[in-house]
Motif scaffolding. Sequence first.
Motif, PDB file in Angstrom:
ATOM      1  N   ALA A  61       0.769  -1.332   0.008  1.00 18.58           N
ATOM      2  CA  ALA A  61      -0.110  -0.022  -0.150  1.00 18.58           C
ATOM      3  C   ALA A  61       0.756   1.170  -0.022  1.00 18.58           C
ATOM      4  N   SER A  62       2.096   1.200   0.709  1.00 10.90           N
ATOM      5  CA  SER A  62       2.891   2.171   0.886  1.00 10.90           C
ATOM      6  C   SER A  62       3.695   2.682  -0.427  1.00 10.90           C
ATOM      7  N   GLY A  63       3.860   1.325  -1.116  1.00 10.70           N
ATOM      8  CA  GLY A  63       4.805   1.466  -2.399  1.00 10.70           C
ATOM      9  C   GLY A  63       3.804   1.881  -3.512  1.00 10.70           C
ATOM     10  N   LEU A  64       2.748   1.495  -3.308  1.00  9.90           N
ATOM     11  CA  LEU A  64       1.613   1.764  -4.502  1.00  9.90           C
ATOM     12  C   LEU A  64       1.509   3.463  -4.375  1.00  9.90           C
ATOM     13  N   SER A  65       1.229   4.137  -3.080  1.00 10.17           N
ATOM     14  CA  SER A  65       1.387   5.341  -2.877  1.00 10.17           C
ATOM     15  C   SER A  65       2.114   6.114  -3.476  1.00 10.17           C
ATOM     16  N   ALA A  66       3.373   5.772  -3.365  1.00 10.90           N
ATOM     17  CA  ALA A  66       4.898   6.148  -3.963  1.00 10.90           C
ATOM     18  C   ALA A  66       4.768   6.339  -5.517  1.00 10.90           C
ATOM     19  N   ARG A  67       4.359   5.025  -5.927  1.00 13.66           N
ATOM     20  CA  ARG A  67       4.455   4.804  -7.368  1.00 13.66           C
ATOM     21  C   ARG A  67       3.376   5.485  -8.098  1.00 13.66           C
ATOM     22  N   ARG A  72       2.266  10.138 -11.332  1.00 20.08           N
ATOM     23  CA  ARG A  72       1.513  11.675 -11.524  1.00 20.08           C
ATOM     24  C   ARG A  72       2.762  12.681 -11.923  1.00 20.08           C
ATOM     25  N   ARG A  73       3.826  12.764 -11.255  1.00 16.49           N
ATOM     26  CA  ARG A  73       5.026  13.588 -11.632  1.00 16.49           C
ATOM     27  C   ARG A  73       5.286  13.183 -12.930  1.00 16.49           C
ATOM     28  N   VAL A  75       3.796  12.159 -15.765  1.00 17.85           N
ATOM     29  CA  VAL A  75       2.624  12.384 -16.720  1.00 17.85           C
ATOM     30  C   VAL A  75       2.753  13.957 -16.697  1.00 17.85           C
ATOM     31  N   ALA A  76       2.855  14.762 -15.433  1.00 18.98           N
ATOM     32  CA  ALA A  76       2.903  16.261 -15.563  1.00 18.98           C
ATOM     33  C   ALA A  76       4.130  16.621 -16.170  1.00 18.98           C
ATOM     34  N   ALA A  77       5.189  16.021 -15.892  1.00 21.27           N
ATOM     35  CA  ALA A  77       6.580  16.614 -16.818  1.00 21.27           C
ATOM     36  C   ALA A  77       6.458  16.260 -18.249  1.00 21.27           C
ATOM     37  N   ARG A  78       5.832  15.299 -18.555  1.00 21.80           N
ATOM     38  CA  ARG A  78       5.411  15.001 -19.818  1.00 21.80           C
ATOM     39  C   ARG A  78       4.580  15.961 -20.661  1.00 21.80           C
ATOM     40  N   ARG A  79       3.521  16.266 -19.828  1.00 21.42           N
ATOM     41  CA  ARG A  79       2.638  17.327 -20.432  1.00 21.42           C
ATOM     42  C   ARG A  79       3.466  18.613 -20.549  1.00 21.42           C
ATOM     43  N   ASP A  80       4.325  19.109 -19.616  1.00 23.61           N
ATOM     44  CA  ASP A  80       5.267  20.259 -19.421  1.00 23.61           C
ATOM     45  C   ASP A  80       5.898  20.219 -20.915  1.00 23.61           C
ATOM     46  N   ARG A  81       6.803  19.291 -20.985  1.00 19.45           N
ATOM     47  CA  ARG A  81       7.537  19.168 -22.274  1.00 19.45           C
ATOM     48  C   ARG A  81       6.895  19.159 -23.449  1.00 19.45           C
ATOM     49  N   GLN A  82       5.639  18.475 -23.668  1.00 13.62           N
ATOM     50  CA  GLN A  82       4.833  18.740 -24.852  1.00 13.62           C
ATOM     51  C   GLN A  82       4.213  20.195 -25.187  1.00 13.62           C
ATOM     52  N   GLY A  83       3.827  20.749 -24.016  1.00 10.19           N
ATOM     53  CA  GLY A  83       3.349  22.167 -23.940  1.00 10.19           C
ATOM     54  C   GLY A  83       4.628  23.230 -24.411  1.00 10.19           C
ATOM     55  N   ALA A  84       5.487  22.754 -24.065  1.00 10.03           N
ATOM     56  CA  ALA A  84       6.805  23.664 -24.483  1.00 10.03           C
ATOM     57  C   ALA A  84       7.433  23.479 -25.952  1.00 10.03           C
ATOM     58  N   ALA A  85       6.898  22.267 -26.305  1.00  6.68           N
ATOM     59  CA  ALA A  85       7.417  22.054 -27.605  1.00  6.68           C
ATOM     60  C   ALA A  85       6.462  22.567 -28.739  1.00  6.68           C
ATOM     61  N   LEU A  86       5.297  23.227 -28.322  1.00  5.84           N
ATOM     62  CA  LEU A  86       4.323  23.515 -29.108  1.00  5.84           C
ATOM     63  C   LEU A  86       4.335  24.929 -29.427  1.00  5.84           C
TER      64      LEU A  86
END
Length: 86
Positions: A61-67, A72-73, A75-86
């Motif tokens: 359960a604690s490992g699942l939360s960490a994963r 989430r981080r 996915v957010a970083a990927r969105r930031d990179r994709q937004g910067a590329a546009l």
Amino acid sequence: MADRFLSVKQVVDKVCLSKTELYDRIGAGTFPRSIPLGPRKVVFLQSQVDAWMQAQVEAAASGLSARSEKARRAVAARRDRQGAAL
């Protein structure tokens, strides 16, 4: 509540590990040690097996939360990179 002895077969059935994996984990110190009752008979204490199972659930359960947070981080970083590329 009185503690109860569990045979190797009962433990294998209860924790869903093979006998080989069970003994590997005992040797590694990550599973409770057996109690010898005779030259060819060992048992485990039910309370120790139950405590080990609960620890596995809590660790998962604690490992699942960490994963989940790491995912989430990412996915957010990927969105930031994709937004910067546009």
